[in-house]
Design a protein around this motif. Structure first.
Motif, PDB file in Angstrom:
ATOM      1  N   ASN A   1     -19.870 -28.223  20.566  1.00  0.00           N
ATOM      2  CA  ASN A   1     -19.859 -29.254  21.603  1.00  0.00           C
ATOM      3  C   ASN A   1     -19.650 -30.596  20.901  1.00  0.00           C
ATOM      4  OD1 ASN A   1     -21.353 -31.346  23.336  1.00  0.00           O
ATOM      5  ND2 ASN A   1     -21.235 -29.603  24.703  1.00  0.00           N
ATOM      6  N   LEU A   2     -18.453 -31.167  21.052  1.00  0.00           N
ATOM      7  CA  LEU A   2     -18.067 -32.304  20.212  1.00  0.00           C
ATOM      8  C   LEU A   2     -18.029 -33.616  20.982  1.00  0.00           C
ATOM      9  CD1 LEU A   2     -14.907 -30.638  18.605  1.00  0.00           C
ATOM     10  CD2 LEU A   2     -17.206 -30.734  17.602  1.00  0.00           C
ATOM     11  N   PRO A   3     -18.410 -34.745  20.325  1.00  0.00           N
ATOM     12  CA  PRO A   3     -18.141 -36.048  20.937  1.00  0.00           C
ATOM     13  C   PRO A   3     -16.625 -36.209  21.113  1.00  0.00           C
ATOM     14  CG  PRO A   3     -19.508 -36.270  18.956  1.00  0.00           C
ATOM     15  CD  PRO A   3     -19.025 -34.852  18.999  1.00  0.00           C
ATOM     16  N   LEU A   4     -16.233 -36.886  22.183  1.00  0.00           N
ATOM     17  CA  LEU A   4     -14.807 -36.987  22.546  1.00  0.00           C
ATOM     18  C   LEU A   4     -13.907 -37.401  21.377  1.00  0.00           C
ATOM     19  CD1 LEU A   4     -12.344 -38.923  23.912  1.00  0.00           C
ATOM     20  CD2 LEU A   4     -12.804 -36.676  24.860  1.00  0.00           C
ATOM     21  N   GLN A   5     -14.291 -38.459  20.658  1.00  0.00           N
ATOM     22  CA  GLN A   5     -13.394 -38.954  19.598  1.00  0.00           C
ATOM     23  C   GLN A   5     -13.275 -37.962  18.434  1.00  0.00           C
ATOM     24  OE1 GLN A   5     -11.339 -41.188  20.182  1.00  0.00           O
ATOM     25  NE2 GLN A   5     -12.273 -42.395  21.792  1.00  0.00           N
ATOM     26  N   GLU A   6     -14.320 -37.155  18.235  1.00  0.00           N
ATOM     27  CA  GLU A   6     -14.227 -36.158  17.172  1.00  0.00           C
ATOM     28  C   GLU A   6     -13.167 -35.109  17.539  1.00  0.00           C
ATOM     29  OE1 GLU A   6     -17.612 -33.753  14.925  1.00  0.00           O
ATOM     30  OE2 GLU A   6     -18.088 -35.851  15.315  1.00  0.00           O
ATOM     31  N   TYR A   7     -13.189 -34.681  18.816  1.00  0.00           N
ATOM     32  CA  TYR A   7     -12.175 -33.741  19.306  1.00  0.00           C
ATOM     33  C   TYR A   7     -10.797 -34.413  19.293  1.00  0.00           C
ATOM     34  CZ  TYR A   7      -9.119 -31.897  22.954  1.00  0.00           C
ATOM     35  OH  TYR A   7      -8.022 -31.470  23.642  1.00  0.00           O
ATOM     36  N   PHE A   8     -10.736 -35.661  19.797  1.00  0.00           N
ATOM     37  CA  PHE A   8      -9.452 -36.306  20.069  1.00  0.00           C
ATOM     38  C   PHE A   8      -8.764 -36.773  18.789  1.00  0.00           C
ATOM     39  CE2 PHE A   8      -6.394 -39.200  21.828  1.00  0.00           C
ATOM     40  CZ  PHE A   8      -6.162 -38.744  23.113  1.00  0.00           C
ATOM     41  N   VAL A   9      -9.522 -37.455  17.929  1.00  0.00           N
ATOM     42  CA  VAL A   9      -8.903 -38.068  16.750  1.00  0.00           C
ATOM     43  C   VAL A   9      -9.133 -37.221  15.497  1.00  0.00           C
ATOM     44  CG1 VAL A   9      -8.849 -40.123  15.277  1.00  0.00           C
ATOM     45  CG2 VAL A   9      -9.076 -40.378  17.759  1.00  0.00           C
TER      46      VAL A   9
END
Ligand code: FO1
Length: 320
Positions: free
Chosen positions: A145-153
């Protein structure tokens, strides 16, 4: 008055066109803050900054975020200190984050700081964060379960998305003026942003979904999916991994409880009759915003369709 629900790069490009055909002071933009994150002790609001820099004419044309021609000396110096620097913060951009973080520490709300930044950058369009409460989006992937920016960037949107976790947004209250700007407007537009990680968080904030369902104003959405592909970012892949078809029709279906008007690209014209049959007014036009004229044309077509709905017998919202 026009109210726009916005994410980052796609929304910002659309808003450039809108602000060229409508007086900017008559536009309120409710911006996703589910992407907000802390880096190096600073509060970063990527979507607010992307819209701000774009409307100020300062955005990097290459990336669509950050400041054109910015340098990265501070980031290189941080790297030398052994700090993780996968989230690229430019030197001028850092000044915005230093300012915002200081003002938040002084107990100013994110809305007030955003208003101050707009004034300093000469942006007349009213930008409002969806909420002054923290509302971080998380993405459930096979890697956790990842924070958005970790997934995105950091992970470059590569992991499969099993679920978008908007539970924090569901606990957040709308910022001052947000529900009023939806209820008392001549039209609401969902910008061509990612439905799940940009518009979804805004709709999840307490009271916003109801305001959009209940507003007497016509509600329009512009498809971020063209020819089965996202205009920008991972929306198409995300739709497939969430078990949907990556198509403009699936976006219309996803939003259908809210909408009067659906704006889609000429490449998808064959999908329009099916969408019309579900009771939505569809507009088939060029949605690929590759020039200033294209952005303005898209804004004009959207406004005209909303006006037609507004002044047609029965007006907007009868089906909602
Ligand atoms: N996006 C990237 O792909 N890589 C980055 O290093 C990056 C840095 C960044 C810094 C400030 C900012 O305001 C935005 C930034 N973005 C970056 C864009 C951002 O992560 C996404 O586009 C949005 O969060 C999605 O809407």
């Amino acid at each position: 008055m026009i109210t726009v629900l916005a994410g980052g790069v796609g929304a910002a490009r659309f808003l450039e066109g809108l602000a060229a055909v409508v007086p900017p002071e008559e536009i309120t933009v409710i911006v996703n803050t589910g992407d907000d994150a802390q880096f190096h002790g600073l509060h970063i609001s990527p979507d607010l900054d992307t819209v701000l820099y774009t409307l100020a004419g300062l955005v990097s044309r290459e990336t669509g975020w950050g400041i054109e021609g910015d340098s990265f000396y501070a980031l290189s110096a941080l790297q030398r200190l052994g700090v993780e620097t996968w989230f690229r913060l430019g030197d001028q951009d850092l000044a915005t984050h230093l300012y915002r973080t200081r003002r938040l520490r002084e107990s100013a709300s994110l809305s007030l700081v955003t208003q101050e930044l707009c004034r300093r950058f000469g942006v007349l369009t009213r930008l409002v964060p969806m909420s002054d409460d923290p509302a971080p989006t998380r993405v459930q992937t096979p890697e956790g379960n990842l924070p958005l920016q970790e997934y995105f960037v950091k992970l470059k949107q590569e992991p499969e998305v099993l679920r978008v976790d908007l539970s924090a947004a569901a606990l957040a209250h709308p910022a001052e003026g947000v529900t009023e700007s939806i209820m008392r407007t001549d039209g609401v537009i969902f910008a061509p942003s990612n439905p799940f990680i940009s518009i979804g968080p805004i709709l999840s904030v307490q009271g916003i979904r109801e305001a959009i369902r209940n507003t007497p104003a016509p509600v329009a959405a512009i498809s971020p999916i063209v020819g089965g592909k996202a205009l920008k970012g991972p929306a198409a892949r995300m739709m497939r991994s969430l078990g949907l078809t990556a198509s403009a029709a699936a976006v219309a279906e996803y939003y259908k409880d809210f909408l009067d008007v659906f704006v889609m690209d000429v490449q998808d014209a064959e999908l329009a009759p099916g969408i019309e049959a579900s009771g939505l007014k569809t507009v088939v036009t060029s949605t690929v915003m590759d020039s200033a004229e294209a952005k303005k044309n898209l804004a004009r077509a959207t406004i005209e369709a909303m006006q037609e709905v507004r002044y047609s017998p029965g007006g907007a919202g009868k089906e909602r």
